[in-house]
Design an enzyme around this catalytic site. Structure first.
Site, PDB file in Angstrom:
ATOM      1  N   ASP A 337      43.755  39.151  32.942  1.00  0.00           N
ATOM      2  CA  ASP A 337      44.056  40.498  32.449  1.00  0.00           C
ATOM      3  C   ASP A 337      45.510  40.802  32.767  1.00  0.00           C
ATOM      4  OD1 ASP A 337      44.211  43.191  31.776  1.00  0.00           O
ATOM      5  OD2 ASP A 337      42.187  43.634  32.493  1.00  0.00           O
ATOM      6  N   ARG A 339      47.286  43.438  31.499  1.00  0.00           N
ATOM      7  CA  ARG A 339      47.652  44.804  31.120  1.00  0.00           C
ATOM      8  C   ARG A 339      48.281  45.576  32.275  1.00  0.00           C
ATOM      9  NH1 ARG A 339      41.900  46.389  28.612  1.00  0.00           N
ATOM     10  NH2 ARG A 339      41.312  45.186  30.463  1.00  0.00           N
TER      11      ARG A 339
END
Length: 423
Positions: A337, A339
């Protein structure tokens, strides 16, 4: 894990004329640079840098300084694998000997940082290597060049630094790695920070979004106000769909129902059943509409949990061959991930959100937003929409990424329809 010092300490040391050690990502150069402000250069600092580094001393400069001093690229087409923007080398025209001594290079460094200096104050080529930093600093490029300029600017000095890679004392043919850099920093009373921490610090303390436009958007869930934003240092646009009054004469910005939704072209637009993104977006709009007050923030640049559309399709290809969504990313050399929610947090603050009920099944999203000063009073789960195409993906998110997805064990592929029903 190597102990790092605070960005605040590093900035204070730079302002005081000290050097600091800055490390980058292990997947990038995986090296540590000795950095100080160019306008604070002394023969002693330069000699110290030469003694413990490769000796290839560079002076990162803001782009406008390079333009003012006529510092053209060293080569017309930059072929450096990390994109380091070398310019033609220089020496100060006056006050130096051959240009190579610590005293001479300190003089050249200070002159490069002098706001009154002009191109004719230098001879070319020389013994100091100016580097052109990207506008926006480490928020645009996570390199030592940009870190040096950012640190000088944050210290209230001219955006000009001095950098060089620290060599290993154990193996003089190699560069020092993280653990050795910590020992080196402690031995010489130097702050040790990472570029990642500097990026995070800037995201928390500086505004890097701009509100561009507002318009009425009628949807099947009712009318929303679309507020468009750009990221100042990134070529990314975002949109917030706002319902009701968030803050103002009749609202204080508290207890706002919020969904921060990551862009998913395949799920949101094409209706892909490999993920649950499209149904989550639709459910969030419906829930905010029913509430009569709230925000659905659509974050561009988050495709594939931040790895981008093409990488996401490559990850899908690996998943078709048997990997799960986490292992597929890792096989591509990408994080599970990637982000970052700093931009989203700034947009929510700009909209007047002070505290919120966050629509998410991902506890990490709560942590990512909470770190930027937004108070999350409740995490509101979204309906789980499982089908035969995404059940393995959802189970991986639950089991390996900590998502709170209740009821997946009840999914039966033999039963028609989707687990979760209509919203």
């Amino acid at each position: 894990m190597t102990r790092l010092d605070s960005v605040e300490r590093a900035v204070a040391d730079i302002a005081a004329g000290k050097a600091v050690v800055v490390i980058d990502d292990e997947d990038r150069e995986n090296e540590g640079d000795l950095i100080f402000a160019a306008e604070k250069a002394t023969p002693e600092l330069v000699a110290f840098m030469v003694r413990y580094t490769s000796g290839y001393l560079c002076v990162p400069l803001a782009g406008d300084i390079c333009d003012r001093l006529g510092l053209l690229p060293m080569y017309a087409v930059n072929q450096d694998k990390h994109g380091t923007a070398y310019t033609v080398t220089v020496d100060a025209k006056k006050g130096v000997g051959t240009g190579i001594s610590a005293m001479d290079r300190a003089t050249t460094m200070r002159l490069l940082a002098d706001p009154d200096a002009v191109a004719d104050d230098f001879t070319k080529p020389g013994h100091v290597v100016p580097l052109r930093a990207k506008d926006g600093g480490v928020l645009r490029r996570p390199g030592h060049t940009e870190a040096a300029v950012d640190l000088a600017r944050l210290a209230g000095l001219q955006p000009a630094g001095a950098i060089c890679e620290i060599v290993s004392q154990k193996d003089e043919g190699a560069m020092a790695q993280t653990d050795e850099l910590r020992i080196f920093a402690d031995e010489h009373d130097l702050a040790l920070i990472s570029i990642a921490d500097l990026i995070e610090w800037r995201r928390k303390h500086e505004k890097h979004i701009a509100r561009v436009a507002e318009a009425r958007i009628p949807t099947r869930h009712g009318e929303f106000r679309a507020v468009g934003y750009t990221s100042i240092y990134e070529d990314v646009e975002h949109v917030a769909l706002v319902k009701g009054e968030i803050s103002g004469p009749h609202s204080d910005g508290h207890d706002v129902l919020v969904r921060v939704h990551s862009e998913c072209l395949t799920g949101d637009v094409f209706g892909s059943r490999r993920c649950d993104c499209g149904p989550q977006l639709d459910a969030a709009l419906a829930m905010v509409a029913r509430e009569g007050r709230g925000v659905v923030l659509y974050m561009r640049g988050h495709e594939g949990r931040g790895i981008g559309l093409m990488h996401k399709l490559q990850a899908y290809q690996l998943q078709d061959a048997g990997d799960d969504t986490v292992d597929a990313n890792l096989k591509l050399g990408l994080p599970a991930d990637a982000r970052d929610y700093g931009t989203g947090a700034q947009i929510l603050v700009d909209l007047g959100v002070r505290s919120m009920r966050l629509l998410t099944n991902n506890p990490a999203k709560r942590v990512g937003l909470d770190g930027y000063g937004l108070h999350i009073i409740e995490r509101v789960p979204l309906p789980v929409r499982a089908n035969a195409e995404n059940i393995r993906y959802l189970m991986t998110k639950r089991d390996r990424m900590g998502h709170d997805l209740v009821g997946l064990e009840d999914f039966d592929e033999a039963v028609p329809g989707e687990l979760g029903g209509a919203v």
